[in-house]
Design an enzyme around this catalytic site. Structure first.
Site, PDB file in Angstrom:
ATOM      1  N   ASP A   8       0.844  -1.194   0.000  1.00 61.52           N
ATOM      2  CA  ASP A   8       0.000   0.000   0.000  1.00 61.52           C
ATOM      3  C   ASP A   8       0.881   1.246   0.000  1.00 61.52           C
ATOM      4  O   ASP A   8       1.925   1.295   0.653  1.00 61.52           O
ATOM      5  CB  ASP A   8      -0.898  -0.008   1.238  1.00 61.52           C
ATOM      6  CG  ASP A   8      -1.748   1.247   1.328  1.00 61.52           C
ATOM      7  OD1 ASP A   8      -2.575   1.458   0.427  1.00 61.52           O
ATOM      8  OD2 ASP A   8      -1.567   2.009   2.301  1.00 61.52           O
ATOM      9  N   HIS A  62       4.660   4.110  -3.516  1.00 65.68           N
ATOM     10  CA  HIS A  62       5.495   5.201  -4.012  1.00 65.68           C
ATOM     11  C   HIS A  62       5.961   6.132  -2.896  1.00 65.68           C
ATOM     12  O   HIS A  62       6.876   6.930  -3.098  1.00 65.68           O
ATOM     13  CB  HIS A  62       4.747   6.010  -5.080  1.00 65.68           C
ATOM     14  CG  HIS A  62       3.392   6.462  -4.639  1.00 65.68           C
ATOM     15  ND1 HIS A  62       2.300   5.610  -4.623  1.00 65.68           N
ATOM     16  CD2 HIS A  62       2.943   7.651  -4.189  1.00 65.68           C
ATOM     17  CE1 HIS A  62       1.246   6.270  -4.180  1.00 65.68           C
ATOM     18  NE2 HIS A  62       1.602   7.513  -3.910  1.00 65.68           N
ATOM     19  N   ASP A 110     -10.600   0.712  -5.197  1.00 71.00           N
ATOM     20  CA  ASP A 110     -10.691   2.111  -4.768  1.00 71.00           C
ATOM     21  C   ASP A 110     -11.017   3.049  -5.925  1.00 71.00           C
ATOM     22  O   ASP A 110     -10.746   4.239  -5.855  1.00 71.00           O
ATOM     23  CB  ASP A 110      -9.396   2.546  -4.076  1.00 71.00           C
ATOM     24  CG  ASP A 110      -8.152   2.209  -4.886  1.00 71.00           C
ATOM     25  OD1 ASP A 110      -8.286   1.709  -6.025  1.00 71.00           O
ATOM     26  OD2 ASP A 110      -7.042   2.447  -4.375  1.00 71.00           O
TER      27      ASP A 110
END
Length: 1627
Positions: free
Chosen positions: A655, A658, A775
């Site tokens: 999760d 980045h 999502d």
């Protein structure tokens, strides 16, 4: 068969740009990764590969690198092999030595290549299922390994499945749909917000996953329940498990934060966040007090919001005095300055004593003090942390006043000089005009723009301007009046001040300067305030007004204007032990377009202060620091969490990847892989660039990057995504054509094991292609619900991992709210269960069965995907009519689909009917829109044929509305395992072919082909051009880059698809050659059999199979060539082999010329294509410069012998001809060819199996003994016989006695440009020195033979480089011949010991030994130019003509004496053939000069660039008036010739290993030489002519008038490598 994956490294050990991501398959069986580099690379010098891939069975340690040395070889690629047995990501780098010669000492530096990576896919195994269309088991094994492309995953919210005990029915349904992996969002105990990603306790699982009786069990017992559930999924249903792992944040109410607030970014460990925290507090207070401040607490419009934001300036930013964090405290600084003045603090005058501060502008003064005296006391986050060193400030201000006083005194004197009132009036006007310069205006504007800062700055602005005015006065005065410098007495400061005390003046000036220093800090503050207000407004718009936002109309402390940036840990008994600042911790979030490698909460970032973070108010950002030492509890805690999950699940979805610090991710994943070595890792990266994606993938070992089809905004973009993730294009040629078979030596070196070598070319990171993620919005929200079927079907046809989200198959109308949703998933039949089941089962089957190629076609709103097995060409074809928007179209405007050579069967045709878009929500369960599948009429299939062959036409039914799909099964008959058939028996087809046959098979330029088969030439490709050769190398020249790039759109492939012309061409040309080369019959038959098969395949596959046949034949041809060449060639590197192939390239039959006037036979071409046929093909000089390299070193002694005898037969005047012209009308106009001939005879005798017996070989002479010219058919022609020995003696005698004649047939018929004097040939021996002299200013008898041809420019008939006199290379060749003959005479192999002299008045006979001694004694004296002018007397020099020292002359006693002293690349020839002539130290010095001055990237400059005659660009088409370049007159006056490089490097090898750096380490010399040849290797690889050019223009620039491949360019480098091989043999 063992597989070797070949990873070719760059010269410095790094990977090329296209190889930045290297992906290897799962090691279900161990295989070899081979790191390979060229023998001429930088890392070839003591290169050592270091990799952290364990070489044995040791545990992986990221920081432990194991060394493996590259071998020391100079003729083969250097390889290091490691055996791959484990999955993961691994790094490597290379260390090597780089040498920088300093005089005779060697300075070596250890260099390290950039660190690179390779990733090994994990081994994933599932329980095999049954094939969806046949019900046959996929495998009889208990588990089957699937590639990453076979993954079909579904994202699930575990809490919505209910307790584990209720999962089974859901699992059965999901399994039936073909899913083989579950992606679970976090199962851990959730925080107060109830978001699965806001984890309260990382080490416990949420209670709602357990039955009531299990919730009271211990943590370990609950973990066991989770484990049993996951194992059951795997073992009973064949479903692997993937879990989210959250490393970047924790729930804001996690209890452990109270014990370990240091795990977050608090105000103690991150004091730079203090201003952001104060701003956050102020915003909360402002939100709470809006009504009392007169603002609306319920926002209705954007105007309401803007008014509130306007109030932020006064009630938030001003209130917290935010500027104080940016600037110097002026008041404090003034107080400190005043105190220092009062104490009469001593001033360090030396700080500014040499600086005229008053002469600087006001800004420059401020900058000077800031540079010298500004410092930070603390860091950003503390108010007024910027300070000025008062001691420095005192010295600065005192020096400022002192220099101002001096300037004032000068001005007073100057004013007294001005007497002219008009001049003074003019001066006053200029003063007034310039009273305020641009800098003053800029300062004023900046100050006036500051509305939220103290008034102190504005008050001091007038002083700033007055100071600048005085400065401007000075500038103005200097502009108007030139004042002579005058002496100024030392002026006391007190006397310079009239009205104020010195302390007052100093204080005022200091205040003004401090305010000026503060200006950029206030500017920075202003800029940040603008950003803060803008970001608050934008975020508030989203939260309060945006239709897609939460629409929070209320503004209060509970629901503030914008989210809280900080969590306030409660103060209690547990937390009171911590410093107060520890209890304020930053919340996590994300930033648009941020640098993912920068920690946006670090001290280098202002993102929290500027309100740039889209914050998650329920998550505290975790602070790991640089290592475990910075936060040991956090690292240990998260490691336990990671290891726990790795022990339970098969993979991780990282999760917020980045924002994960790379070093943290590496540490935690290493811990996870110790528990589960085959961990599957996926992530969704938002880095903004593929390059950055690759960085994360490499460092973390991410196996798949999540991509989503719902991100496409139209059908065109969706087709692009499907194409990108769909696999390789149908008909790809890279696999079959790039993979080679070979053998490698077993570890114990006891046996050779067959292997396939697969080159690694680099790729993009693997994709997990989702139809919709958990999502993001559903098709009903983003497009129309009907697109659910077509979108999902397109994803299922992609050749990568695929996935979906629970609810997609059920057609949920909206995205499931991860936080608020409490209803459970409903168990019921899916609207398109049957279709989805077929597609997803087929996806797995296609992965297992090798359906790796895909064709994607987009037309209007439709997308066609055809996925194919590249070996049997069976496939599945999907047509999808996309539904991106309403209204739904009833039909599809798609052209009929033609499937060439393919049969098709319709599996189904259907669409999704949504009965109602009005959704009625169920209170207990999540449900989808009411919908069902509607069967459609199947497409019409029609089998037909046209000029391109049979095809099946697919026409869609009239009713094919938006959202419809149809699936067909396709089959190409009779082409299973066609690859093996086409490649079979190739060695048998080539086994009878000799090198001349292979010249026909591989090469033949257009003129050569037309010469022997008139009317035929090279193959023409429309849109591309003519191929360079008719043979296989011509086709490979275009196919190599196509294969490398898999460029199926190349014009050549279009030509192959359109017709069989190329296939027929390959066969037909060989049939035409059978008359001259009957051995080709077997190859003709082989081609015909295979092309007959290729003609039956569908047109789209013809390019692939044609390429396979050509590549197979080419490889076999090269193999057959190498089997007939010497070990020097077939054991050599690819570069050496490419050079050796030039010996075949240049040696073939043409009918227009040869070595005999009536016999057809092979001969050497000087270069292609310009010197390929007729009299221009075979040149005596070129042949014998090339003969050793092309024929002797490669072992083609037959060809060498043929040329020696052929040219020896036409000896005339004691000379070998320049142009042979098949011995019909040879031309004798060169002085050097004879000596190259003698050198070749010597080399042949030394290296051929015949040895000295060759000297007895009979040669039938073409011309009579009296040198009379006769035609070839004259009875006297070929009428008497001599031996090679007699030819040698004749040459020596004729030259010793002098040669004088005029060329036969002199005039324009012989040479249109030469003058009468040029036809006269004269050669003599100077018996004082033994040197051969010859030529005149009107001819050019050496290799530098350019004759002027331009009448316009006036150079016609004038040689550019006559080189008359004694040419240095001829003297070397003469000395070599004398040395050899003397040795032969001594050993009884040469009956003559000397020659009779006819023209020498002092001698009648001279022995060869005496002649050689004469030259030996004379050479250095006459040719060397010493470095030290004091030694000039030892040598024969005209010092006026010496322009460069430490070199050897090019000529001796030429008619143009200055020509002797020119630096040219000819002396290395003499060094190679007669090294004994040279003082070894002088020789090496001269070679070093040549390296610096003459050596170009490829060739040697033919003239010193500093020479007035140097012209480096050759243009034979130039028809200008400049005689120095017209008609290419400068052919040898600068352009860089490649054959000279070979001799230069051979000479360097010889002398450097004797007296240079290589004396102690000969490998050092060899390494330098091979490094010098790097560009040559690149050129021969890139050159479509597969050779080295004749010459280049200046600095290696291509020369369009040069032959692209020249015999001697390759030959002299083969000579060099032969020398190196011989040297290596004795090392």
């Amino acid at each position: 068969m063992t597989t070797i994956y070949l990873l070719e490294l760059e010269s410095d050990g790094s990977l090329s740009k296209r190889k930045q991501f290297i992906r290897l398959p799962p090691p279900t069986k161990p295989y070899i990764l081979r790191f390979s580099t060229r023998s001429d690379s930088l890392i070839s010098k003591e290169g050592v590969l270091y990799t952290n891939h364990p070489l044995e069975n040791a545990e992986f340690d990221r920081n432990k690198f194991y060394p493996k040395k590259f071998p020391t070889l100079f003729s083969k690629p250097l390889n290091v092999d490691i055996t791959i047995k484990r999955s993961g990501t691994f790094g490597f780098y290379v260390e090597y030595k780089e040498s920088q010669p300093k005089s005779k000492q060697l300075d070596e530096t250890v260099k390290t290549s950039p660190k690179c990576y390779f990733t090994v896919d994990p081994i994933l195994e599932i329980v095999p299922r049954y094939r969806i269309l046949s019900s046959e088991p996929i495998s009889n094994e208990s588990r089957v390994s699937i590639s990453l492309d076979g993954i079909v995953t579904q994202s699930i919210l575990p809490k919505l499945l209910g307790p584990f005990s209720q999962w089974e029915e859901h699992i059965k349904t999901i399994c039936a749909l073909g899913y083989n992996m579950f992606h679970f969002v976090p199962m851990q105990t959730r925080g107060l917000s109830n978001s699965p990603y806001s984890i309260f306790d990382q080490l416990t699982f949420s209670d709602d996953l357990f039955d009531e009786e299990d919730r009271v069990k211990s943590s370990s017992e609950k973990i066991e329940i989770v484990k049993r559930t996951v194992n059951k999924l795997d073992e009973e249903y064949g479903i692997l498990s993937l879990t989210d792992i959250v490393w970047n944040h924790t729930a804001f109410n996690s209890e452990w934060l109270q014990d370990h607030p240091e795990a977050g970014y608090n105000l103690v460990n991150s004091p730079h966040l203090t201003p952001a925290y104060e701003l956050d507090n102020a915003l909360l207070n402002y939100s709470e007090n809006l009504s009392s401040l007169g603002y609306k607490a319920h926002v209705q419009s954007e105007e309401d919001l803007k008014a509130i934001i306007e109030g932020v300036k006064q009630h938030v930013i001003n209130k917290i005095c935010l500027w104080e964090f940016y600037v110097i405290d002026v008041k404090e600084a003034l107080n400190e300055f005043q105190a220092a003045l009062d104490k009469d603090t001593p001033v360090n005058k030396s700080l500014f004593e040499n600086i005229d501060i008053a002469a600087l502008s006001f800004k420059e003064q401020a900058k000077l003090l800031a540079d010298k005296g500004l410092y930070n006391k603390g860091t950003f986050g503390q108010r007024f942390y910027k300070k000025i060193n008062i001691d420095i400030a005192l010295a600065f201000i005192e020096r400022l006043i002192e220099t101002e006083a001096k300037h004032k005194s000068v001005n007073n004197v100057s004013n007294a000089i001005i007497k002219d009132s008009s001049q003074k009036e003019q001066l006053d006007t200029v003063k007034l005009e310039n009273i305020e310069d641009k800098q003053d205006l800029e300062s004023k504007n900046i100050l006036e723009s500051i509305t939220l800062k103290p008034t102190l700055v504005k008050q001091s602005n007038e002083m700033n301007k007055s100071e600048d005015k005085s400065e401007n006065k000075e500038k103005t005065f200097k502009k108007v009046v030139n004042v002579e410098p005058i002496e100024v007495d030392e002026i006391k400061l007190e006397e310079a001040i009239n009205e104020k005390s010195i302390h007052e003046i100093m204080l005022e000036k200091f205040e003004a300067i401090i305010n000026e220093i503060n200006l950029p800090f206030y500017k920075s503050y202003d800029d940040d305030v603008i950003i803060i207000l803008e970001n608050i407004l934008n975020r508030a718009k989203y939260l309060k007004l945006d239709p897609h936002g939460p629409k929070q109309k209320e503004i209060s402390r509970r629901v503030p204007l914008v989210e809280r940036y900080f969590t306030r840990i409660p103060l209690n008994e547990k937390t009171q032990k911590h410093p107060k600042g520890c209890l304020a911790v930053a919340n996590n979030g994300w930033i648009w377009n941020a640098n993912p490698l920068q920690d946006f909460a670090s001290s280098g970032s202002f993102s929290y202060l500027r309100r740039e973070v889209i914050v998650w108010g329920d998550c505290v950002k975790l602070r790991y620091g640089k290592s475990r030492d910075d936060s040991p509890w956090l690292w240990d805690h998260m490691t336990k969490y990671t290891v726990q999950l790795a022990s339970l699940f098969h993979g991780f979805r990282i999760d917020n990847c980045h924002s994960t610090p790379l070093h943290v991710g590496q540490y935690l994943l290493d811990a996870a892989r110790r528990v589960r070595p085959n961990l599957y890792v996926v992530a969704e990266l938002f880095t903004g660039s593929e390059e950055m994606d690759v960085k994360f993938v490499n460092h973390l070992g991410i196996n798949s990057l999540i991509r989503e089809s719902m991100q496409a905004w139209d059908s065109h973009e969706l087709s692009r995504l499907v194409h990108r993730h769909g696999g390789k294009p149908v008909g790809s040629i890279d696999a079959e054509c790039l993979i080679d078979t070979s053998t490698y030596t077993n570890v114990d070196e006891s046996s050779e094991i067959p292997c396939s070598i697969v080159p690694l070319t680099g790729s993009s990171p693997h994709a997990l292609f989702m139809d919709c993620t958990h999502d993001n919005e559903t098709p009903h929200q983003k497009r129309v619900a009907e697109d659910t079927l077509s979108n999902g079907a397109l994803v299922a046809m992609s050749s990568c991992a695929i996935g979906s989200v629970k609810g997609y198959d059920e057609i949920y109308p909206t995205i499931v709210d991860l936080v608020k949703e409490t209803r459970l998933y409903k168990l019921y039949e899916k609207p398109f269960e049957i279709v989805k089941r077929v597609l997803q089962h087929l996806h797995v089957e296609m992965s297992l069965d090798g359906y790796t190629e895909t064709h994607v076609h987009h037309e209007n709103d439709s997308i066609i995907v055809h996925r194919v097995n590249p070996h049997n060409h069976n496939g599945y074809l999907l047509v999808a009519h996309c539904a991106f928007s309403s209204p739904i179209k009833s039909s599809c405007n798609l052209s009929p689909i033609k499937l060439r050579g393919t049969r098709a069967e319709v599996l189904f045709s259907t669409c999704l009917e949504v009965q109602s878009k009005e959704f009625i929500s169920d209170e207990k369960y999540l449900t989808g829109l009411p919908a069902s599948l509607k069967a459609l009429n199947t497409p019409i299939l029609r089998e037909s044929s046209d000029e391109h062959g049979k095809f099946t036409e697919v026409t869609l039914p009239k009713e094919f509305p938006s959202g419809s799909i149809t699936l067909l099964k396709t089959k190409v008959d009779k082409h299973n395992s066609l690859d093996e058939t086409l490649m079979s028996n190739v060695d048998e087809a080539f086994k009878e072919l000799n090198l001349v046959d292979l010249n026909i098979v591989l090469y033949r330029c257009n003129s050569e082909e037309n010469d022997i088969t008139p009317g035929y030439g090279t193959y023409h490709v429309p849109g591309y051009g003519d191929l360079p050769y008719c043979g296989l190398e011509g086709f490979m020249s275009v196919l190599r880059p196509i294969m490398k790039e898999n460029d199926l759109g190349h014009p050549f492939f279009a030509n192959l698809r359109e017709g069989h012309w190329a296939l027929d061409y390959v066969v037909d040309r060989l049939v035409r050659y059978l008359k001259y080369a009957p051995n080709l019959k077997g190859l003709c038959d082989w081609y015909q059999e295979r092309f007959a098969i290729v003609k039956t395949v569908p047109g789209f596959l013809v390019p692939k199979f044609f390429s396979l046949v050509i590549k197979t034949a080419h490889s076999a041809a090269i193999k057959q060539v190498m089997s007939q060449l010497s070990p020097c060639a077939y054991e050599g590197s690819s570069f050496i082999q490419s050079l050796a192939l030039c010996s075949v390239q240049m040696y073939g039959i043409v009918l227009s010329t040869g070595l005999h006037p009536t016999e057809i036979g092979p001969s050497m071409a000087a270069g292609l294509p310009h010197f390929s046929t007729s009299h221009m093909r075979c040149w005596g000089r070129d042949v014998f410069i090339s003969l050793r390299g092309l024929f002797i070193t490669t072992g083609n002694f037959e060809a060498a012998k043929r040329h020696i005898i052929g040219f020896g037969s036409v000896l005339k005047h004691g000379m070998i001809p320049n142009l042979l012209d098949a011995a019909r009308r040879p031309r004798y106009n060169c002085r050097d060819a004879t000596w190259w001939f003698l050198q070749s005879v010597q080399d042949y005798c030394k290296f051929s199996p015949e040895g000295l017996d060759f000297l007895k070989t009979p040669v039938i002479r073409r011309f009579p003994k009296n040198d009379e010219f006769i035609e070839a058919d004259d009875p006297l022609s070929y009428s008497y016989e001599v031996t090679i020995l007699e030819i040698l003696q004749e040459i020596m005698e004729r030259h010793a006695c002098g040669i004088h004649f005029k060329e036969w047939n002199a005039g324009i018929n012989l040479d249109h440009a030469m003058t009468e004097k040029g036809f006269q040939i004269d050669i003599n021996v100077d018996w004082e020195t033994g040197f051969l002299h010859g030529g005149n200013q009107w001819n050019c008898g050496t290799w530098m033979d350019k004759m002027g041809e331009s009448e316009k420019a006036g150079n016609k008939g004038r040689p550019a480089t006559p080189r008359d006199g004694a040419a240095v290379e001829i003297i070397g060749l003469l000395k070599s011949a004398l040395r050899w003959i003397t040795e032969l005479n001594k050993t009884g192999h040469y009956p003559w010991n000397g020659v009779e002299l006819k023209e020498c008045p002092t001698k009648k006979f001279i022995t060869f030994a005496e002649w050689g001694d004469l030259i030996q004694q004379s050479f250095e004296k006459h040719f060397y130019i010493p470095i030290d002018p004091n030694e000039d007397s030892k040598y024969k020099l005209n010092t006026k003509l010496v322009s460069r020292r430490g070199i050897y002359k090019d000529l001796c006693n030429s008619s143009g004496e200055y020509e002797d002293y020119r630096l040219r690349p000819n002396f290395p020839v003499a060094m190679v053939v007669a090294p004994e002539l040279f003082d070894e130290h002088h020789a090496l010095q001269a070679l070093n000069v040549a390296h610096e001055v003459l050596a170009g990237p490829l060739g040697m400059r033919t003239l010193d660039p500093h020479d007035w005659a140097y012209r480096g660009v050759y243009d034979n088409s130039n028809d200008g008036t400049d005689p120095s370049i017209a008609k290419g007159w400068n052919y040898h006056q600068g352009p860089e010739w490649l054959w000279c490089t070979g001799y230069f490097l051979r000479a360097y090898l010889y002398f450097d290993t004797r007296v240079g750096c290589g004396k102690e380490n000969k490998h050092e010399t060899i390494h330098k030489i091979t490094r010098h040849l790097l560009r040559h290797r690149e050129v021969i690889e890139e050159n479509t002519w597969a050779g080295l050019p004749e010459l280049t223009n200046a600095n290696g620039a291509p020369c369009p008038h040069s032959c692209p491949t020249q015999a001697w360019s390759a030959a002299t480098l083969l000579d060099l490598f032969d020398d190196i091989k011989k040297l290596e043999a004795i090392l």
